[in-house]
Motif scaffolding. Structure first.
Motif, mmCIF file in Angstrom:
data_model
loop_
_atom_site.group_PDB
_atom_site.id
_atom_site.type_symbol
_atom_site.label_atom_id
_atom_site.label_comp_id
_atom_site.label_asym_id
_atom_site.label_seq_id
_atom_site.Cartn_x
_atom_site.Cartn_y
_atom_site.Cartn_z
ATOM 1 N N GLY A 109 0.814 -1.201 0.000
ATOM 2 C CA GLY A 109 0.000 0.000 0.000
ATOM 3 C C GLY A 109 0.850 1.254 0.000
ATOM 4 N N GLN A 110 1.938 1.234 0.751
ATOM 5 C CA GLN A 110 2.818 2.406 0.821
ATOM 6 C C GLN A 110 3.409 2.731 -0.546
ATOM 7 N N GLU A 111 3.787 1.700 -1.298
ATOM 8 C CA GLU A 111 4.362 1.924 -2.628
ATOM 9 C C GLU A 111 3.330 2.526 -3.579
ATOM 10 N N TYR A 112 2.102 2.001 -3.553
ATOM 11 C CA TYR A 112 1.046 2.580 -4.386
ATOM 12 C C TYR A 112 0.764 4.016 -3.963
ATOM 13 N N TYR A 113 0.694 4.242 -2.664
ATOM 14 C CA TYR A 113 0.428 5.571 -2.109
ATOM 15 C C TYR A 113 1.499 6.565 -2.554
ATOM 16 N N ASP A 114 2.763 6.169 -2.444
ATOM 17 C CA ASP A 114 3.882 7.051 -2.784
ATOM 18 C C ASP A 114 4.006 7.314 -4.286
ATOM 19 N N HIS A 115 3.781 6.297 -5.108
ATOM 20 C CA HIS A 115 4.106 6.397 -6.527
ATOM 21 C C HIS A 115 2.935 6.742 -7.437
ATOM 22 N N PHE A 116 1.691 6.483 -7.008
ATOM 23 C CA PHE A 116 0.568 6.646 -7.923
ATOM 24 C C PHE A 116 -0.464 7.675 -7.475
ATOM 25 N N LEU A 117 -0.237 8.327 -6.343
ATOM 26 C CA LEU A 117 -1.119 9.406 -5.907
ATOM 27 C C LEU A 117 -0.335 10.714 -5.898
ATOM 28 N N THR A 118 -0.971 11.775 -6.362
ATOM 29 C CA THR A 118 -0.342 13.088 -6.271
ATOM 30 C C THR A 118 -0.292 13.501 -4.800
ATOM 31 N N LYS A 119 0.437 14.540 -4.491
ATOM 32 C CA LYS A 119 0.512 15.029 -3.112
ATOM 33 C C LYS A 119 -0.879 15.381 -2.591
ATOM 34 N N GLU A 120 -1.675 16.048 -3.427
ATOM 35 C CA GLU A 120 -3.041 16.406 -3.032
ATOM 36 C C GLU A 120 -3.885 15.155 -2.770
ATOM 37 N N GLU A 121 -3.758 14.161 -3.651
ATOM 38 C CA GLU A 121 -4.498 12.906 -3.469
ATOM 39 C C GLU A 121 -4.028 12.165 -2.223
ATOM 40 N N GLN A 122 -2.725 12.208 -1.937
ATOM 41 C CA GLN A 122 -2.214 11.585 -0.716
ATOM 42 C C GLN A 122 -2.853 12.220 0.518
ATOM 43 N N ASP A 123 -2.911 13.558 0.526
ATOM 44 C CA ASP A 123 -3.514 14.265 1.658
ATOM 45 C C ASP A 123 -4.982 13.890 1.810
ATOM 46 N N GLN A 124 -5.712 13.858 0.679
ATOM 47 C CA GLN A 124 -7.126 13.492 0.723
ATOM 48 C C GLN A 124 -7.311 12.042 1.153
ATOM 49 N N TRP A 125 -6.456 11.153 0.628
ATOM 50 C CA TRP A 125 -6.545 9.741 1.008
ATOM 51 C C TRP A 125 -6.377 9.606 2.518
ATOM 52 N N MET A 126 -5.372 10.276 3.071
ATOM 53 C CA MET A 126 -5.083 10.162 4.499
ATOM 54 C C MET A 126 -6.256 10.672 5.331
ATOM 55 N N LEU A 127 -6.810 11.824 4.965
ATOM 56 C CA LEU A 127 -7.954 12.370 5.698
ATOM 57 C C LEU A 127 -9.167 11.444 5.620
ATOM 58 N N ASN A 128 -9.459 10.969 4.421
ATOM 59 C CA ASN A 128 -10.630 10.127 4.231
ATOM 60 C C ASN A 128 -10.463 8.746 4.850
ATOM 61 N N PHE A 129 -9.288 8.167 4.730
ATOM 62 C CA PHE A 129 -9.080 6.836 5.296
ATOM 63 C C PHE A 129 -9.097 6.901 6.818
ATOM 64 N N ARG A 130 -8.503 7.955 7.362
ATOM 65 C CA ARG A 130 -8.530 8.153 8.815
ATOM 66 C C ARG A 130 -9.979 8.285 9.288
ATOM 67 N N ASP A 131 -10.767 9.057 8.550
ATOM 68 C CA ASP A 131 -12.179 9.239 8.880
ATOM 69 C C ASP A 131 -12.938 7.911 8.795
ATOM 70 N N ALA A 132 -12.642 7.124 7.764
ATOM 71 C CA ALA A 132 -13.296 5.819 7.615
ATOM 72 C C ALA A 132 -12.983 4.920 8.809
ATOM 73 N N CYS A 133 -11.745 4.946 9.261
ATOM 74 C CA CYS A 133 -11.351 4.135 10.425
ATOM 75 C C CYS A 133 -12.128 4.583 11.660
ATOM 76 N N ILE A 134 -12.197 5.888 11.886
ATOM 77 C CA ILE A 134 -12.897 6.427 13.054
ATOM 78 C C ILE A 134 -14.384 6.072 13.001
#
Length: 93
Positions: free
Chosen positions: A3-28
């Motif tokens: 997952g880290q490799e996909y996150y680092d290589h295939f998401l833009t910085k903006e998408e990484q930030d959005q992914w982190m916010l949304n995934f964190r929210d999904a976990c909560i």
């Protein structure tokens, strides 16, 4: 790839930030401790990028919505390493 490799290589910085916010929210929202949830996702090995993205949000509603991430998974196609590094024999005349 992990997952880290996909996150680092295939998401833009903006998408990484959005992914982190949304995934964190999904976990909560599903009462899972975000740090553990995110760490597990990053270390897990996935068959392809779509599997990483769709699996990240298909189990919980997030502000961005699953459709947003589905669009990203279809737009961002990882390179097939077997095709890139496939060696062809040299032909001598």
């Amino acid at each position: 790839m992990t997952g880290q490799e996909y996150y680092d290589h295939f998401l833009t910085k903006e998408e990484q930030d959005q992914w982190m916010l949304n995934f964190r929210d999904a976990c909560i929202r599903t009462h899972i401790e975000p740090h553990t949830c995110i760490e597990n996702r990053m270390y897990k090995v996935f068959g392809d990028f779509h599997e990483f993205i769709s699996g990240s949000f298909s189990w919980a509603d997030t502000p961005q919505g699953f459709q947003y991430w589905d669009v990203i998974s279809q737009r961002t196609k990882p390179v097939n390493k077997k095709q890139v590094f496939k060696m062809t024999p040299l032909k001598f005349m």
